[in-house]
Design a protein around this motif. Structure first.
Motif, PDB file in Angstrom:
ATOM      1  N   THR A 373       4.518 -21.589  15.326  1.00  0.00           N
ATOM      2  CA  THR A 373       5.125 -21.240  13.977  1.00  0.00           C
ATOM      3  C   THR A 373       6.651 -21.444  14.479  1.00  0.00           C
ATOM      4  OG1 THR A 373       3.340 -20.436  13.010  1.00  0.00           O
ATOM      5  CG2 THR A 373       5.254 -19.847  12.021  1.00  0.00           C
ATOM      6  N   VAL A 374       7.089 -20.416  15.228  1.00  0.00           N
ATOM      7  CA  VAL A 374       8.639 -20.561  15.733  1.00  0.00           C
ATOM      8  C   VAL A 374       9.161 -21.762  16.139  1.00  0.00           C
ATOM      9  CG1 VAL A 374      10.128 -19.631  17.173  1.00  0.00           C
ATOM     10  CG2 VAL A 374       8.237 -18.063  16.401  1.00  0.00           C
ATOM     11  N   VAL A 375       8.266 -22.611  16.697  1.00  0.00           N
ATOM     12  CA  VAL A 375       8.773 -23.915  17.174  1.00  0.00           C
ATOM     13  C   VAL A 375       8.823 -24.795  15.970  1.00  0.00           C
ATOM     14  CG1 VAL A 375       8.338 -25.978  18.592  1.00  0.00           C
ATOM     15  CG2 VAL A 375       7.651 -23.838  19.479  1.00  0.00           C
ATOM     16  N   TYR A 376       7.840 -24.765  15.049  1.00  0.00           N
ATOM     17  CA  TYR A 376       8.294 -25.532  13.770  1.00  0.00           C
ATOM     18  C   TYR A 376       9.402 -25.152  13.062  1.00  0.00           C
ATOM     19  CZ  TYR A 376       3.112 -26.934  14.122  1.00  0.00           C
ATOM     20  OH  TYR A 376       1.809 -27.467  14.576  1.00  0.00           O
ATOM     21  N   ALA A 377       9.445 -23.717  13.113  1.00  0.00           N
ATOM     22  CA  ALA A 377      10.971 -23.555  12.154  1.00  0.00           C
ATOM     23  C   ALA A 377      12.239 -24.060  13.012  1.00  0.00           C
ATOM     24  CB  ALA A 377      11.032 -22.046  12.194  1.00  0.00           C
ATOM     25  N   LEU A 378      12.232 -24.252  14.353  1.00  0.00           N
ATOM     26  CA  LEU A 378      13.209 -24.901  15.140  1.00  0.00           C
ATOM     27  C   LEU A 378      13.576 -26.211  14.954  1.00  0.00           C
ATOM     28  CD1 LEU A 378      15.528 -24.418  17.563  1.00  0.00           C
ATOM     29  CD2 LEU A 378      13.357 -24.988  19.082  1.00  0.00           C
ATOM     30  N   ALA A 379      12.137 -26.750  14.791  1.00  0.00           N
ATOM     31  CA  ALA A 379      12.344 -28.416  14.348  1.00  0.00           C
ATOM     32  C   ALA A 379      12.575 -28.576  12.990  1.00  0.00           C
ATOM     33  CB  ALA A 379      10.864 -29.095  14.617  1.00  0.00           C
ATOM     34  N   LYS A 380      12.453 -27.681  12.107  1.00  0.00           N
ATOM     35  CA  LYS A 380      12.806 -27.734  10.681  1.00  0.00           C
ATOM     36  C   LYS A 380      14.523 -27.498  10.372  1.00  0.00           C
ATOM     37  CE  LYS A 380      12.054 -26.071   6.006  1.00  0.00           C
ATOM     38  NZ  LYS A 380      11.188 -24.996   5.358  1.00  0.00           N
ATOM     39  N   LYS A 381      14.700 -26.620  11.447  1.00  0.00           N
ATOM     40  CA  LYS A 381      16.326 -26.510  11.341  1.00  0.00           C
ATOM     41  C   LYS A 381      17.027 -27.596  12.075  1.00  0.00           C
ATOM     42  CE  LYS A 381      19.775 -22.804  12.288  1.00  0.00           C
ATOM     43  NZ  LYS A 381      19.944 -22.637  10.845  1.00  0.00           N
ATOM     44  N   LEU A 382      16.493 -28.034  12.987  1.00  0.00           N
ATOM     45  CA  LEU A 382      16.970 -29.385  13.629  1.00  0.00           C
ATOM     46  C   LEU A 382      17.151 -30.449  12.740  1.00  0.00           C
ATOM     47  CD1 LEU A 382      18.100 -31.034  16.034  1.00  0.00           C
ATOM     48  CD2 LEU A 382      15.831 -31.387  16.897  1.00  0.00           C
ATOM     49  N   ASN A 383      16.002 -30.756  11.910  1.00  0.00           N
ATOM     50  CA  ASN A 383      16.154 -31.733  10.966  1.00  0.00           C
ATOM     51  C   ASN A 383      17.335 -31.698   9.909  1.00  0.00           C
ATOM     52  OD1 ASN A 383      13.908 -32.951  11.847  1.00  0.00           O
ATOM     53  ND2 ASN A 383      12.259 -31.915  10.734  1.00  0.00           N
ATOM     54  N   VAL A 384      17.540 -30.408   9.637  1.00  0.00           N
ATOM     55  CA  VAL A 384      18.707 -30.413   8.612  1.00  0.00           C
ATOM     56  C   VAL A 384      19.971 -30.324   9.234  1.00  0.00           C
ATOM     57  CG1 VAL A 384      19.846 -28.198   7.113  1.00  0.00           C
ATOM     58  CG2 VAL A 384      17.249 -28.283   7.172  1.00  0.00           C
ATOM     59  N   TYR A 385      20.083 -29.868  10.483  1.00  0.00           N
ATOM     60  CA  TYR A 385      21.104 -30.185  11.320  1.00  0.00           C
ATOM     61  C   TYR A 385      21.529 -31.701  11.620  1.00  0.00           C
ATOM     62  CZ  TYR A 385      24.854 -29.691  14.657  1.00  0.00           C
ATOM     63  OH  TYR A 385      26.243 -29.786  15.297  1.00  0.00           O
ATOM     64  N   SER A 386      20.348 -32.230  11.929  1.00  0.00           N
ATOM     65  CA  SER A 386      20.515 -33.933  12.204  1.00  0.00           C
ATOM     66  C   SER A 386      21.053 -34.760  10.975  1.00  0.00           C
ATOM     67  CB  SER A 386      19.325 -34.509  12.630  1.00  0.00           C
ATOM     68  OG  SER A 386      19.221 -33.630  13.788  1.00  0.00           O
ATOM     69  N   SER A 387      20.712 -34.268   9.765  1.00  0.00           N
ATOM     70  CA  SER A 387      21.052 -34.978   8.553  1.00  0.00           C
ATOM     71  C   SER A 387      22.471 -34.873   8.502  1.00  0.00           C
ATOM     72  CB  SER A 387      20.068 -34.584   7.465  1.00  0.00           C
ATOM     73  OG  SER A 387      20.202 -33.154   7.100  1.00  0.00           O
ATOM     74  N   LYS A 388      23.333 -33.840   8.737  1.00  0.00           N
ATOM     75  CA  LYS A 388      24.624 -33.669   8.399  1.00  0.00           C
ATOM     76  C   LYS A 388      25.562 -34.890   8.687  1.00  0.00           C
ATOM     77  CE  LYS A 388      24.798 -28.473   8.893  1.00  0.00           C
ATOM     78  NZ  LYS A 388      25.661 -27.439   9.659  1.00  0.00           N
ATOM     79  N   LYS A 389      26.345 -35.005   7.851  1.00  0.00           N
ATOM     80  CA  LYS A 389      27.571 -36.079   8.437  1.00  0.00           C
ATOM     81  C   LYS A 389      28.037 -36.067   9.606  1.00  0.00           C
ATOM     82  CE  LYS A 389      31.232 -38.715   5.978  1.00  0.00           C
ATOM     83  NZ  LYS A 389      31.982 -38.857   4.987  1.00  0.00           N
TER      84      LYS A 389
END
Length: 473
Positions: A373-389
């Motif tokens: 669950t902690v890993v999934y949260a890390l991946a979710k935050k990475l997705n948000v970061y990767s979508s930045k301009k």
């Protein structure tokens, strides 16, 4: 501090190794007369994951797991296949390595075999006979279970309960040989036309329980840190191991006992086993299911809990694994246009907190469900970061490294480059041709290139940052 649930005491305990920085670990291995089923794989995956976490935590692990290569089932398979018992064992040991390698299970430090440890087994039994813990009867040798004061402690059963159960299981012929129905065989007299070894009690072969006592103490010492196996081995196998080993050495056999839950199948969630005929072999399953998905499915359930095997649960695991893969692939793609800069202090603090949360989950009796669950949260935050301009290269790298490292403890490798068997330069060249075709509004050619890559197992994704590719699962 790592805490683990000790079956012997029925409580969680702080893990304190015999030798600081080292772990000695014995895991009961398979009887090699057939391909392993996914219930066997569950045990191997569970304790491989635990081993990996110990190593991640800085321990050096000596991991011993045996092969039972002589018993009634192997002899029966030998007659059926018209080859020797050793040839049967060799065949299915090779299959075991092939299947477990596909599941990314690390090889044990040692995989001793009964046939190769026969001298040690006979010498061990001789000591038990000399100490009056064992006796010979008509070519068999039995252990006096009642003589061992703590018999029944691991399984939490009284001697009277165990005696009642034993009297129901033992044949009348065997009852005549025993002093007590509770006694169990250390050595069995040879039957006609069956494999045997010479011993002080006549030709024969060892009983099942004695082999693990011998191999654990021979290769890991009189007292080991951790002894592990499936819940079905608690009694009689592990109970008998304790009795034999401690009677022989006079020392505590294992400081911690770990037992994994069963794999169940069907609406009634019956335990999967060869004896019930409701099993699925890994050998067959991985022809239809990506072994990485099977590994992820099993590794992300806490080892003491049962696992319900179903197509729906496999599909859920596949979907979750794909999300993680996409998250890492997106981040790797953004590395191309990421700027060079120091990691933001707030972001660095987040990584430290995330790592701590992961460690706290795993330290709690290897609670992989909370850890993932902690890993999934890390991946979710990475997705948000990767979508930045605009993204920062070192931050992306730390995201990727954290995800890859933590997933490796589950035995899952999401390195995209190792999955692709096509020349990356060739793929990039086709993508460039497709991009040119789209600019020229030659959509027919663009679609042809997409279909050509799809046939090779390569999926294209058009994003705001350009076209990226990945191998289709």
């Amino acid at each position: 501090m790592i805490q683990l649930y000790n079956t012997l005491t029925n409580k969680k305990e702080d893990f304190t190794p015999i030798e600081p920085g080292h772990v000695t670990m014995y895991v009961c291995g398979p009887t090699v007369y057939n391909y392993i089923h996914i219930g066997n794989a569950r045990s191997a995956i569970a304790f491989d994951t635990i081993r990996r976490y110990f190593e991640y935590s800085g321990f050096k692990v000596k991991y011993v797991s045996n092969f039972t290569d002589v018993d009634d089932k192997i002899i029966a398979a030998s007659k059926k296949l018209k080859i020797s018992p050793r040839e049967v064992a060799d065949k299915f040991i090779d299959a075991f390595y092939e299947d477990t390698e596909s599941l990314n299970i690390k090889r044990a430090t040692l995989n001793p075999r009964v046939m190769d440890t026969m001298f040690d087994i006979i010498e061990f039994i001789k000591v038990l006979v000399a100490k009056k813990y064992a006796y010979e009867s008509q070519g068999d040798v039995y252990y006096r279970a009642r003589k061992f004061m703590n018999y029944g402690e691991l399984s939490g059963q009284s001697v009277d309960e165990l005696e009642l159960g034993a009297s129901e299981r033992v044949s009348s012929d065997e009852i005549k040989k025993k002093e007590d129905p509770l006694d169990f065989a250390l050595w069995k007299a040879a039957k006609k036309n069956e494999i045997f070894w010479e011993s002080p009690w006549g030709n024969g072969r060892p009983g099942w329980h004695i082999e693990c006592s011998v191999m654990a103490t021979k290769f890991l010492g009189d007292t080991i840190d951790i002894h592990a196996g499936g819940q079905d081995l608690e009694f009689p196998h592990h109970e008998n191991e304790i009795a034999q080993s401690e009677a022989k050495t006079g020392k505590k056999f294992a400081n911690y006992w770990l037992h994994n839950g069963f794999v169940t199948i069907g609406d009634d969630e019956v335990k999967m086993s060869k004896s019930l005929g409701n099993f699925i072999t890994v050998h067959d399953l991985i022809k239809e299911v990506n072994p990485r998905i099977l590994r992820f499915f099993m590794a992300t359930t806490q080892y003491r809990r049962p696992i319900k095997y179903s197509q729906a649960n496999l599909e859920d695991a596949a979907a979750n694994l794909k999300k993680l893969q996409v998250s890492i692939s997106n981040a790797r793609y953004r590395l191309e246009d990421a700027k060079e800069a120091e990691i933001d202090s707030e972001m660095y603090k987040y990584f430290e907190q995330q790592k701590l949360a992961f460690k706290q989950a795993m330290d709690d009796d290897f609670n992989v469900q909370n850890a993932i669950t902690v890993v999934y949260a890390l991946a979710k935050k990475l997705n948000v970061y990767s979508s930045k301009k605009q993204v920062e290269k070192n931050t992306l790298k730390l995201f990727i490294e954290s995800l890859v490292e933590q997933l490796s403890i589950f035995g899952v490798n999401l390195d995209n480059s190792k999955d692709v068997n096509v020349d990356a330069t060739y793929i990039e060249g086709l993508i460039q041709q497709r991009n040119d075709a789209r600019k020229n509004k030659d959509f027919q050619k663009s679609d042809q290139i997409r279909e050509l890559l799809k046939e090779k197992g390569i999926v294209l994704e058009d994003t705001a940052q350009g076209t990226r590719w990945k191998k289709d699962e």
